[in-house]
Design an enzyme around this catalytic site. Structure first.
Site, PDB file in Angstrom:
ATOM      1  N   CYS A 411     -27.466  58.893 109.379  1.00  0.00           N
ATOM      2  CA  CYS A 411     -28.857  59.093 108.594  1.00  0.00           C
ATOM      3  C   CYS A 411     -28.692  59.253 107.093  1.00  0.00           C
ATOM      4  O   CYS A 411     -29.662  59.663 106.648  1.00  0.00           O
ATOM      5  CB  CYS A 411     -29.459  60.308 109.204  1.00  0.00           C
ATOM      6  N   ASN A 412     -27.875  58.435 106.556  1.00  0.00           N
ATOM      7  CA  ASN A 412     -27.696  58.614 104.941  1.00  0.00           C
ATOM      8  C   ASN A 412     -27.408  57.028 104.683  1.00  0.00           C
ATOM      9  O   ASN A 412     -26.345  56.613 104.093  1.00  0.00           O
ATOM     10  CB  ASN A 412     -26.547  59.553 104.478  1.00  0.00           C
TER      11      ASN A 412
END
Ligand SMILES: Cc1ncc(COP(=O)(O)O)c(C=O)c1O
Length: 503
Positions: A411-412
């Site tokens: 999620c980055n």
């Protein structure tokens, strides 16, 4: 298809070898000896790991609970009668009291003055971030400033900022350490429109690289008129966040990342002065003191309750206090020392692994030492010819050794894109005409762009044996070709495929 078998692994592991490695490790990281208490806890509170042969290295994904946390919580729930808070009957008041106790305990744990901060319970960090995003008074002429290195739940706030006409600006991170560019940050902070609402958001610790971005930035940004949102989700589990020293306006926390249980509870720690700025876009049950349909208006409850939509996860909240007390009994500084020693050794070892032609086995994304970093070790594996082992394959093969690693982008996307060298030109085409793509066309445009990396993350219950076994597992890939790993992988895109591609 190549896969190290259990017997091969067991033979390689050899206890004597591990003992020798442990002695070398102790010499290199003498502070580790002071953390022996955690080995005892591993054997008592986390015995299930070794009973089942698990090597858990996914603490940035989620922390693990001590067994006593469960017992204490269950014992409380079995003993007491708790009703829905927000009322004046006996069982409701008993629950309200526990909820408020938990709120006070959170303040105490983070050394936040109750005069300065309030605690709003949320479902998780994401819930806390959304509360800020949707309520922050972004405006034309104002800005939302954030680092490339951010979780999607922080990136997502840009949608609120844009919708209200604020400028959205990203501070780049610089390889190989992937720390933010301090000069660009300084200039961006300086450029923030004075007299406007400007929000600066960054993670205290990257969930991708483990980089710890300086907490000094908080006061630096505030001095230039910015409000600061500090994402502490991956920092808090093994670092002291002392809000008597640092004064971010907003901090998000997911409790399960710190002490494993309960899931489904997090909080927003918010400065009372900053809270006054927030404008809730709606109200809900539990958030108002009075509302009327005929008069078409409402009063928002002052304080945290005005931001806690509906019924809080009330039976879980006493377990937050239990979890925090457990953390205090262990000592966050001890956990920090332990995590850094094991992280330093793991990085040293992984970086030293080379194929017989001298080519490195892994590429590390993030700092190669323990300075200003946490226990997240993100790598990709490469064969002798520099070909990448797919991180999803690596995760799957680690499973065969009962090692829990995590593959993907975590999620980055910003950190991943810089780490793996994806440019704007590479990625813009993925979003062209996106509303009209068929699923097959979508797969075609994103082909090759979803590559991620393999994350090991170290935490409270990690032992030397855990990281040692990961290194032994890594060694089994030396002098193997990517082709040795390949097998038909159609199943990875199973179902409609979207879930498998989740970022
Ligand atoms: C740095 C960081 N921020 C935010 C989040 C979001 O946490 P949650 O999924 O618990 O809302 C995570 C989760 O991994 C994280 O690592």
């Amino acid at each position: 298809m190549f896969s190290p078998t259990n017997t091969q692994m067991d033979m390689q592991i050899g206890l004597n070898q591990m003992d020798a490695a442990f002695e070398d490790f102790r010499q290199a990281y003498p502070a580790f000896d002071s953390t022996a208490k955690l080995d005892t806890l591993r054997a008592t509170e986390y015995a299930r790991l070794d009973q089942q042969g698990h090597i858990y290295l996914d603490y940035t994904g989620g922390g693990l609970y001590a067994e006593s946390q469960l017992r204490e919580h269950l014992e409380l729930l079995s003993r007491e009668v708790f009703g829905n808070p927000h009322s004046k009957n006996l069982t409701s008041m008993a629950m309200t009291q526990r909820v408020e106790r938990a709120r006070d305990y959170v303040l105490q744990y983070f050394r936040a003055s109750p005069d300065e901060y309030m605690v709003i319970f949320t479902q998780n960090s994401t819930g806390a971030l959304k509360l800020v995003g949707e309520s922050y008074p972004f405006e034309p002429g104002g800005a939302y400033l954030l680092t490339f290195d951010n979780h999607n739940s922080v990136n997502g706030i840009r949608e609120f900022a844009r919708a209200k006409g604020a400028a959205v600006t990203y501070i780049p991170v610089i390889p190989p350490d992937l720390r933010a560019d301090a000069e660009i940050l300084e200039r961006a902070l300086e450029a923030g429109g004075r007299g406007r609402n400007n929000l600066f958001a960054y993670p205290a610790q990257s969930n991708f690289t483990g980089v710890q971005h300086p907490l000094d930035w908080i006061a630096q940004a505030q001095a230039k008129g910015w409000d600061v949102l500090l994402d502490a989700a991956s920092f808090a589990p093994s670092n002291r966040l002392d809000l008597s020293l640092w004064h971010p306006d907003f901090v998000d926390i997911s409790f399960y990342k710190i002490f494993g249980y309960p899931t489904g509870t997090g909080c927003l720690l918010a400065r009372k002065t900053a809270m006054q700025k927030l404008q809730r876009p709606w109200y809900a049950g539990g958030t108002i003191t009075f509302s009327s349909v005929v008069a078409n208006d409402h009063y928002l409850t002052p304080g945290p309750a005005g931001f806690e939509d509906g019924t809080v996860n009330y039976l879980s909240l006493p377990a937050v206090e239990i979890g925090l007390r457990f953390m205090e009994s262990v000592g966050i500084d001890l956990i920090h020392t332990r995590v850094l020693c094991l992280t330093g050794w793991l990085i040293d070892q992984l970086l030293s692994l080379r194929h017989s032609n001298g080519a490195p086995l892994i590429r590390l994304y993030g700092p190669a030492n323990t300075h200003m970093r946490g226990g997240t070790v993100q790598v990709n594996f490469f064969d002798q010819d520099g070909r990448l082992f797919d991180c999803n394959d690596m995760e799957r093969l680690a499973n065969e050794e009962r090692i829990s690693l995590r593959a993907g982008c975590h999620c980055n996307p910003g950190a991943r894109e810089v780490a793996l060298g994806f440019t704007r030109e590479d990625l813009i085409p993925c979003f062209r005409d996106k509303d009209h793509l068929t699923f097959e066309q979508f797969l075609h445009v994103i082909d090759g762009k979803t590559t991620g990396a393999l994350r090991a993350s170290i935490g409270l219950a990690t032992t030397f044996a855990d990281v040692y076994k990961y290194v032994r597992f890594a060694e089994t890939f030396m002098d193997h070709q990517v082709a040795d790993l390949l097998e038909p992988q159609t199943s990875r895109m199973g179902g409609n495929g979207y879930a498998a591609l989740s970022d």
